[in-house]
Scaffold this motif. Sequence first.
Motif, PDB file in Angstrom:
ATOM      1  N   UNK A 100       0.906  -1.156   0.096  1.00  0.00           N
ATOM      2  CA  UNK A 100       0.233  -0.420  -0.075  1.00  0.00           C
ATOM      3  C   UNK A 100       1.112   0.991   0.124  1.00  0.00           C
ATOM      4  N   UNK A 101      -0.273   2.646  -0.093  1.00  0.00           N
ATOM      5  CA  UNK A 101       1.064   3.616  -0.052  1.00  0.00           C
ATOM      6  C   UNK A 101       1.278   4.025   0.997  1.00  0.00           C
ATOM      7  N   UNK A 102       1.053   3.122   2.435  1.00  0.00           N
ATOM      8  CA  UNK A 102       1.639   4.112   3.390  1.00  0.00           C
ATOM      9  C   UNK A 102       2.924   3.592   3.787  1.00  0.00           C
ATOM     10  N   UNK A 103       2.984   2.017   3.010  1.00  0.00           N
ATOM     11  CA  UNK A 103       4.743   1.910   3.541  1.00  0.00           C
ATOM     12  C   UNK A 103       5.452   2.493   2.805  1.00  0.00           C
ATOM     13  N   UNK A 104       5.149   3.392   1.024  1.00  0.00           N
ATOM     14  CA  UNK A 104       5.624   4.680   1.000  1.00  0.00           C
ATOM     15  C   UNK A 104       5.853   5.929   1.666  1.00  0.00           C
ATOM     16  N   UNK A 105       5.192   6.039   2.225  1.00  0.00           N
ATOM     17  CA  UNK A 105       4.551   7.223   2.419  1.00  0.00           C
ATOM     18  C   UNK A 105       5.458   8.151   3.078  1.00  0.00           C
ATOM     19  N   UNK A 106       6.240   7.219   4.458  1.00  0.00           N
ATOM     20  CA  UNK A 106       6.972   8.128   4.808  1.00  0.00           C
ATOM     21  C   UNK A 106       8.568   8.527   4.063  1.00  0.00           C
ATOM     22  N   UNK A 107       8.516   7.386   3.018  1.00  0.00           N
ATOM     23  CA  UNK A 107       9.982   7.632   2.115  1.00  0.00           C
ATOM     24  C   UNK A 107       9.937   8.215   1.685  1.00  0.00           C
ATOM     25  N   UNK A 108       8.820   9.132   0.844  1.00  0.00           N
ATOM     26  CA  UNK A 108       8.589  10.427   0.108  1.00  0.00           C
ATOM     27  C   UNK A 108       8.330  11.190   0.279  1.00  0.00           C
ATOM     28  N   UNK A 109       7.864  11.140   1.656  1.00  0.00           N
ATOM     29  CA  UNK A 109       7.679  12.341   2.364  1.00  0.00           C
ATOM     30  C   UNK A 109       9.069  13.124   2.932  1.00  0.00           C
ATOM     31  N   UNK A 110       9.704  12.555   3.589  1.00  0.00           N
ATOM     32  CA  UNK A 110      11.207  12.610   3.472  1.00  0.00           C
ATOM     33  C   UNK A 110      11.886  13.159   2.661  1.00  0.00           C
ATOM     34  N   UNK A 111      11.865  12.718   2.018  1.00  0.00           N
ATOM     35  CA  UNK A 111      13.185  13.424   0.720  1.00  0.00           C
ATOM     36  C   UNK A 111      12.080  14.157  -0.204  1.00  0.00           C
ATOM     37  N   UNK A 112      10.787  14.237  -0.167  1.00  0.00           N
ATOM     38  CA  UNK A 112      10.537  15.450  -0.598  1.00  0.00           C
ATOM     39  C   UNK A 112      10.934  16.747   0.466  1.00  0.00           C
ATOM     40  N   UNK A 113      10.800  16.539   1.356  1.00  0.00           N
ATOM     41  CA  UNK A 113      11.280  17.923   2.388  1.00  0.00           C
ATOM     42  C   UNK A 113      12.471  17.649   2.330  1.00  0.00           C
ATOM     43  N   UNK A 114      13.201  16.982   2.094  1.00  0.00           N
ATOM     44  CA  UNK A 114      15.152  16.947   1.958  1.00  0.00           C
ATOM     45  C   UNK A 114      15.223  18.008   0.371  1.00  0.00           C
ATOM     46  N   UNK A 115      14.574  17.762  -0.655  1.00  0.00           N
ATOM     47  CA  UNK A 115      14.847  18.157  -1.745  1.00  0.00           C
ATOM     48  C   UNK A 115      14.106  19.633  -1.724  1.00  0.00           C
ATOM     49  N   UNK A 116      12.920  19.960  -1.008  1.00  0.00           N
ATOM     50  CA  UNK A 116      12.108  21.464  -1.000  1.00  0.00           C
ATOM     51  C   UNK A 116      13.517  21.924   0.230  1.00  0.00           C
ATOM     52  N   UNK A 117      14.278  21.575   0.883  1.00  0.00           N
ATOM     53  CA  UNK A 117      15.550  22.644   1.625  1.00  0.00           C
ATOM     54  C   UNK A 117      16.633  22.574   1.004  1.00  0.00           C
ATOM     55  N   UNK A 118      16.681  22.158  -0.245  1.00  0.00           N
ATOM     56  CA  UNK A 118      18.420  21.777  -0.541  1.00  0.00           C
ATOM     57  C   UNK A 118      17.472  22.779  -2.050  1.00  0.00           C
ATOM     58  N   UNK A 119      16.506  22.766  -2.369  1.00  0.00           N
ATOM     59  CA  UNK A 119      16.057  24.222  -3.274  1.00  0.00           C
ATOM     60  C   UNK A 119      15.993  25.143  -2.574  1.00  0.00           C
ATOM     61  N   UNK A 120      15.808  25.638  -1.938  1.00  0.00           N
ATOM     62  CA  UNK A 120      15.099  26.647  -0.679  1.00  0.00           C
ATOM     63  C   UNK A 120      16.895  27.625  -0.337  1.00  0.00           C
ATOM     64  N   UNK A 121      17.549  26.347  -0.275  1.00  0.00           N
ATOM     65  CA  UNK A 121      19.253  26.859  -0.322  1.00  0.00           C
ATOM     66  C   UNK A 121      19.653  27.150  -1.783  1.00  0.00           C
ATOM     67  N   UNK A 122      19.353  26.443  -2.395  1.00  0.00           N
ATOM     68  CA  UNK A 122      19.851  27.221  -3.586  1.00  0.00           C
ATOM     69  C   UNK A 122      19.532  28.064  -4.164  1.00  0.00           C
ATOM     70  N   UNK A 123      18.584  28.880  -4.044  1.00  0.00           N
ATOM     71  CA  UNK A 123      17.331  29.569  -3.703  1.00  0.00           C
ATOM     72  C   UNK A 123      18.286  30.947  -2.957  1.00  0.00           C
ATOM     73  N   UNK A 124      18.681  30.660  -1.957  1.00  0.00           N
ATOM     74  CA  UNK A 124      18.958  31.526  -1.099  1.00  0.00           C
ATOM     75  C   UNK A 124      20.718  31.678  -1.765  1.00  0.00           C
ATOM     76  N   UNK A 125      21.206  30.704  -2.551  1.00  0.00           N
ATOM     77  CA  UNK A 125      22.823  31.246  -2.543  1.00  0.00           C
ATOM     78  C   UNK A 125      22.603  31.564  -4.283  1.00  0.00           C
ATOM     79  N   UNK A 126      20.954  31.904  -4.599  1.00  0.00           N
ATOM     80  CA  UNK A 126      21.232  32.740  -6.024  1.00  0.00           C
ATOM     81  C   UNK A 126      21.134  33.843  -5.658  1.00  0.00           C
ATOM     82  N   UNK A 127      20.143  34.782  -5.033  1.00  0.00           N
ATOM     83  CA  UNK A 127      19.294  35.534  -4.132  1.00  0.00           C
ATOM     84  C   UNK A 127      21.726  36.400  -3.689  1.00  0.00           C
TER      85      UNK A 127
END
Length: 174
Positions: A100-127
């Motif tokens: 079921x989706x519940x098996x991989x839900x936590x994995x994807x939530x953590x991955x998305x959170x980590x990638x969002x942080x990386x994008x935010x860091x990149x945007x700050x570096x650009x600015x």
Amino acid sequence: MNDFTDGRLFLYEKLKLYKEVISCYMQNHDDEGLITCCKRLGDSGSGGDPSLWADLLKYFGELGEDCSKEVKEVLTYIERNDILPPIVVLQTLSQNPCLTLSVIKDYFARKLERESKRIEEDIQAIEKYQGFGGDEQGPAAGAAGFLHLDSTGSVIWLNLVGGSDSVAILLGCD
């Protein structure tokens, strides 16, 4: 070979036939041994073959039975060592109707959170670096420059022009 499994496993491993090793575990439906084997032989840092993890997920994806506990353990290891892209994980495991989706839900939530942080860091570096210019205290004093982030958000062009010299740097943002 008269079903001398331990001997075959030993020889396969010595000959670096790692896919054959995990195939033996798969044929015996030894999920615990299979995961342990992949942890040992799938580490590229020690000369292993990281593609074993994709094979392991494929095995669980095609298993056709509930293997949630094992999949969660595998996903934890894959995430910790950043072995496979999330899309490969999703496509591979989606083949098993018992997972079921519940098996991989936590994995994807953590991955998305980590990638969002990386994008935010990149945007700050650009600015930060968009202000390059005549600032004498800046890292490129007297240089004019600009940054460009492409539409995928994965490539930054940094052009520095100082006097008669020009430098263009392509930075990959993985």
